[in-house]
Design an enzyme around this catalytic site. Sequence first.
Site, PDB file in Angstrom:
ATOM      1  N   TRP A  62      13.236  -6.203  -1.092  1.00 54.30           N
ATOM      2  CA  TRP A  62      11.882  -5.912  -0.187  1.00 54.30           C
ATOM      3  C   TRP A  62      10.870  -6.269  -1.617  1.00 54.30           C
ATOM      4  CZ3 TRP A  62       8.253  -3.963  -3.974  1.00 54.30           C
ATOM      5  CH2 TRP A  62       6.975  -3.170  -3.333  1.00 54.30           C
ATOM      6  N   TYR A 110       8.135  -9.485  -1.841  1.00 49.36           N
ATOM      7  CA  TYR A 110       7.118  -9.034  -2.426  1.00 49.36           C
ATOM      8  C   TYR A 110       6.605 -10.348  -3.776  1.00 49.36           C
ATOM      9  CZ  TYR A 110       2.841  -6.460  -4.309  1.00 49.36           C
ATOM     10  OH  TYR A 110       1.917  -6.187  -4.547  1.00 49.36           O
ATOM     11  N   ASP A 131       9.138  -2.802   4.587  1.00 51.50           N
ATOM     12  CA  ASP A 131       8.276  -1.796   4.411  1.00 51.50           C
ATOM     13  C   ASP A 131       7.645  -1.009   4.957  1.00 51.50           C
ATOM     14  OD1 ASP A 131       5.973  -1.869   2.323  1.00 51.50           O
ATOM     15  OD2 ASP A 131       4.912  -2.615   3.929  1.00 51.50           O
TER      16      ASP A 131
END
Length: 487
Positions: free
Chosen positions: A430, A434, A450
């Site tokens: 994640w 990001y 997410d």
Amino acid sequence: MLNTEDRARYAAFKAKDVRFDGHFFVGVSSTDIYCRPVCRAKLPKPENCTFYGTAAAAEQAGYRPCLLCRPELAPGTGPVDATLSLARRAAILLEENCGNGQKLEAFVHRLGYSGRHLRRAFAAEYKVSPVQYLQTCRLLLAKNLLTDTDLSVTDVAMAAGFGSLRRFNDLFKKQYRLAPTALRKQGAAATRYDNDVTLTLGYRPPYRWRQMLDFLAHRAISGVEAVTDGEYRRTVHCIGSGQKDVYGWVRIGHRPERNALAVTVDSALLPVLPQVLARIRHLFDLYCDPAAVYETLEAMNAIGPGLCVPGTRLPGCFDPFEMAVRAVLGQQITVKAAGTLAARLVEAYGTPVNTGLDGLTHAFPAAGEVVALQGAIADHLGPLGITGARANTILELARAVVEEKIDFSICADPHREIRKLTAIRGIGDWTGQYIAMRAMGWPDAFPHTDYGVKKALAPRTGKEILETAEAWRPWRSYATINLWNSL
């Protein structure tokens, strides 16, 4: 006679179609001037038009920039996939660093190719040499400064990277057949205050400015960033020539009537102005082609009406290390709590900056400053409320940046850099996705685990979410922002 491609370009030129702004330029033989496709001047005859992919190509063909539509304000083009061509990566580096006076050899070293190979690849894609492209970047930046500010011609020459006033004057007169002072006399009244200059950066409409500001305001780090009165403001730290630290501030507002952002820059940042402008373009996603994005993502509206909205931008970042640390701090806690930890870090270890703007007091700690902390990192960050595991992750991340083991630039291969990031203990998929989405500007990142993504696409399973998102390539980062905005 125009060929099929040029007939389509002429039709877009005739229609003043904003979707094509920055994708090509029009050289007009009857005036020896080149224009953006949105120029409002009298439409020239088709037989008098020649089309160029870049401003540099138009200038090398002998055309001068139009004083009405101002080609220096045209939005650029951003990456579409993970594998940028060598020429495109070189162009990005030239645009970002045109003001620091570096020679081409410095860029060649960063790209890892021979100068001969770079020149050949660049000429094949852009029809000009890298040196000619760099020259046009500097001239157009100078033209922007001459038109929009009342900086002295000497200051303009230095900020645009010419190194000497004489060289600037000679090249400007040769290329534009006009002295810099004569251009200023022809322009509108310039704006300048005692300690700042204001420039304009164009974009392709539509632009959802309010949504962008809301996103940044929700994640702003106290002391470093603020959203006030419809503007984004922040402190700035850049490395200038001779590895000199340069500090200052910027303010960014919206001029929708001009399809542009108004960028006010602290005069202390003039030595690193191209760096600052490049970071602002990345932060506000000014290279985006919203029509191309929406053409693919419009299918999202079959899931829910209005799920994808035209003009939604991908928020980038101004400082990749700052954003990466903010992402690490935000793991498994709320956005607000992560902001509190980041603000404590800034207050304890940030560099004070005198801005004169309410709420802007420090620059975020640089990676080198984190690495230089003596003793156990947990002893420094633990009292701020940062866990030992997070502190160690931040230290390892800082070391990777200082040792240049990780490349956050949009020239990097995001797949490779994500693998490097996730090899650091405490950074999972994640966080890697990001960081790739915001720091590297990768348009196809997709943090499918997410919470917000899963909530917006409920009741789909993780596997079903990934299968659904396949139709959104290569714009899954934009799809993610639309999903978050829908909540």
